[in-house]
Design a protein around this motif. Structure first.
Motif, mmCIF file in Angstrom:
data_model
loop_
_atom_site.group_PDB
_atom_site.id
_atom_site.type_symbol
_atom_site.label_atom_id
_atom_site.label_comp_id
_atom_site.label_asym_id
_atom_site.label_seq_id
_atom_site.Cartn_x
_atom_site.Cartn_y
_atom_site.Cartn_z
ATOM 1 N N VAL A 230 0.841 -1.193 0.000
ATOM 2 C CA VAL A 230 0.000 0.000 0.000
ATOM 3 C C VAL A 230 0.883 1.252 0.000
ATOM 4 N N ALA A 231 1.943 1.232 0.812
ATOM 5 C CA ALA A 231 2.850 2.376 0.877
ATOM 6 C C ALA A 231 3.512 2.636 -0.467
ATOM 7 N N ALA A 232 3.886 1.566 -1.183
ATOM 8 C CA ALA A 232 4.528 1.732 -2.487
ATOM 9 C C ALA A 232 3.574 2.355 -3.500
ATOM 10 N N ALA A 233 2.300 1.974 -3.435
ATOM 11 C CA ALA A 233 1.314 2.579 -4.327
ATOM 12 C C ALA A 233 1.110 4.053 -3.985
ATOM 13 N N ALA A 234 1.078 4.366 -2.687
ATOM 14 C CA ALA A 234 0.947 5.761 -2.266
ATOM 15 C C ALA A 234 2.157 6.571 -2.712
ATOM 16 N N LEU A 235 3.330 5.963 -2.659
ATOM 17 C CA LEU A 235 4.544 6.643 -3.123
ATOM 18 C C LEU A 235 4.436 7.028 -4.590
ATOM 19 N N PHE A 236 3.937 6.128 -5.408
ATOM 20 C CA PHE A 236 3.753 6.432 -6.829
ATOM 21 C C PHE A 236 2.849 7.645 -6.999
ATOM 22 N N LEU A 237 1.727 7.671 -6.280
ATOM 23 C CA LEU A 237 0.796 8.782 -6.406
ATOM 24 C C LEU A 237 1.369 10.076 -5.841
ATOM 25 N N ALA A 238 2.266 9.968 -4.862
ATOM 26 C CA ALA A 238 2.881 11.154 -4.263
ATOM 27 C C ALA A 238 3.997 11.721 -5.120
ATOM 28 N N SER A 239 4.574 10.891 -5.973
ATOM 29 C CA SER A 239 5.766 11.280 -6.728
ATOM 30 C C SER A 239 5.413 11.921 -8.062
ATOM 31 N N ASP A 240 6.419 12.525 -8.676
ATOM 32 C CA ASP A 240 6.233 13.147 -9.988
ATOM 33 C C ASP A 240 6.028 12.113 -11.088
ATOM 34 N N GLU A 241 6.275 10.836 -10.795
ATOM 35 C CA GLU A 241 6.038 9.778 -11.784
ATOM 36 C C GLU A 241 4.566 9.703 -12.174
ATOM 37 N N SER A 242 3.689 10.155 -11.280
ATOM 38 C CA SER A 242 2.245 10.097 -11.548
ATOM 39 C C SER A 242 1.709 11.477 -11.930
ATOM 40 N N SER A 243 2.535 12.277 -12.587
ATOM 41 C CA SER A 243 2.185 13.678 -12.865
ATOM 42 C C SER A 243 0.907 13.857 -13.685
ATOM 43 N N PHE A 244 0.502 12.835 -14.451
ATOM 44 C CA PHE A 244 -0.718 12.950 -15.257
ATOM 45 C C PHE A 244 -1.818 12.025 -14.743
ATOM 46 N N VAL A 245 -1.661 11.576 -13.504
ATOM 47 C CA VAL A 245 -2.672 10.746 -12.851
ATOM 48 C C VAL A 245 -3.436 11.640 -11.885
ATOM 49 N N ASN A 246 -4.700 11.859 -12.151
ATOM 50 C CA ASN A 246 -5.488 12.793 -11.357
ATOM 51 C C ASN A 246 -6.947 12.343 -11.359
ATOM 52 N N GLY A 247 -7.558 12.329 -10.172
ATOM 53 C CA GLY A 247 -8.942 11.885 -10.055
ATOM 54 C C GLY A 247 -9.099 10.387 -10.229
ATOM 55 N N ALA A 248 -8.020 9.648 -10.011
ATOM 56 C CA ALA A 248 -8.030 8.203 -10.237
ATOM 57 C C ALA A 248 -8.296 7.434 -8.940
ATOM 58 N N HIS A 249 -8.755 6.200 -9.109
ATOM 59 C CA HIS A 249 -8.917 5.265 -8.005
ATOM 60 C C HIS A 249 -7.953 4.105 -8.267
ATOM 61 N N LEU A 250 -6.876 4.048 -7.511
ATOM 62 C CA LEU A 250 -5.859 3.015 -7.695
ATOM 63 C C LEU A 250 -6.139 1.859 -6.747
ATOM 64 N N PHE A 251 -6.568 0.723 -7.306
ATOM 65 C CA PHE A 251 -6.886 -0.452 -6.498
ATOM 66 C C PHE A 251 -5.620 -1.262 -6.238
ATOM 67 N N VAL A 252 -5.384 -1.539 -4.957
ATOM 68 C CA VAL A 252 -4.244 -2.358 -4.542
ATOM 69 C C VAL A 252 -4.848 -3.616 -3.940
ATOM 70 N N ASP A 253 -5.362 -4.475 -4.829
ATOM 71 C CA ASP A 253 -6.188 -5.606 -4.354
ATOM 72 C C ASP A 253 -5.983 -6.888 -5.153
ATOM 73 N N ASN A 254 -4.982 -6.906 -6.021
ATOM 74 C CA ASN A 254 -4.652 -8.113 -6.787
ATOM 75 C C ASN A 254 -5.868 -8.679 -7.536
ATOM 76 N N GLY A 255 -6.702 -7.772 -8.043
ATOM 77 C CA GLY A 255 -7.816 -8.205 -8.872
ATOM 78 C C GLY A 255 -9.136 -8.409 -8.166
ATOM 79 N N PHE A 256 -9.190 -8.201 -6.842
ATOM 80 C CA PHE A 256 -10.460 -8.394 -6.106
ATOM 81 C C PHE A 256 -11.587 -7.622 -6.766
#
Length: 259
Positions: A230-256
């Motif tokens: 979960v922390a690694a996914a939050a890091l992606f959203l916090a970083s500049d790597e996700s600069s064009f990711v906005n208003g998204a719902h990132l599921f960390v659930d392995n397909g649930f």
């Protein structure tokens, strides 16, 4: 699973609510190790400062602040102290939250109000307190912890599911309202997690007769999610790597949520 340590948050100030335990603590640790100056805000102020002290012993930059983030005065005080310590925020991780597992007809009005305050009002208060700092710089990213429960209903979790549905739309609406002013806001939605919170949820659901056996969880998501994931996914959203990711719902659930 560990995210690579490459200074992705170097020079950034990150505020994490509910940052002293579980996935919040994992994110506080990872963000600090990635170069951020981390303000850990938690209802358990002693736990927040203990974690911050451990991180400082590693040569990292962190400070702990006690606050009930469902109370406006607490939020204002903690956010002001964080700014005085580290400067204006670049990242806000609205992670604070908890749950109630109970048959819908047994839910008391004060329980409804309490969980709405902890899971939803806290995001409003924290975001309203921190967002002006980001607008001063015309840049910032906000992450809100939602859940698969925002889209996958579970018996005994009508109240919890409702709060997480609100988290989902809160993140999306903030993104749209402030996109043109340099702000990004996204929701992260984990499945069942190996934390005290997650294990308590499983135990209480089983006590109600809901099938969350090891076999059921294996079918739904393979295994329990780890806090570090979960922390690694939050890091992606916090970083500049996700600069064009906005208003998204990132599921960390392995397909649930894809079933």
């Amino acid at each position: 699973m560990n995210a690579r340590l490459d200074g992705r948050l170097a020079g950034k100030v990150a505020i994490i609510s509910g940052g002293a335990g579980g996935c919040g603590a994992a994110a506080s640790t990872l963000f600090a190790r990635q170069g951020a100056r981390v303000a850990i805000i938690d209802r358990d102020g002693d736990a927040a400062e203990t974690l911050a002290s451990i991180l400082r012993d590693e040569g990292l930059s962190a400070a702990g602040f006690g606050a009930d983030v469902a109370r406006k005065q607490d939020v204002a005080r903690a956010v002001a102290a964080a700014r005085e310590t580290f400067g204006p925020a670049d990242v806000l991780f609205n992670h604070a939250g908890t749950l109630i597992v109970k048959p819908f007809l047994d839910i008391e009005e004060d329980e409804w109000d309490w969980l709405m305050a902890v899971n939803v009002k806290s995001m409003y208060l924290m975001t309203q307190a921190v967002l002006p700092q980001m607008l001063e710089k015309a840049a910032g990213t906000i992450i809100c912890t939602s859940s698969i429960s925002a889209v996958c209903a579970t018996p005994g979790e009508v109240l919890y599911d409702t709060t997480k549905g609100a988290c989902h739309m809160f993140a999306r609406a903030i993104a749209i309202e402030y996109r043109e002013r340099g702000i990004r806001c996204n929701a992260i939605a984990p499945g069942f997690i190996r934390t005290p919170h997650g294990i308590r949820e499983i135990d209480q659901l089983r006590a109600m007769g809901v099938d969350v056996s090891e076999n059921s969880i294996a079918q739904q998501q393979g295994r329990l999610c780890e806090p570090s994931e979960v922390a690694a996914a939050a890091l992606f959203l916090a970083s500049d790597e996700s600069s064009f990711v906005n208003g998204a719902h990132l599921f960390v659930d392995n397909g649930f949520s894809a079933l």
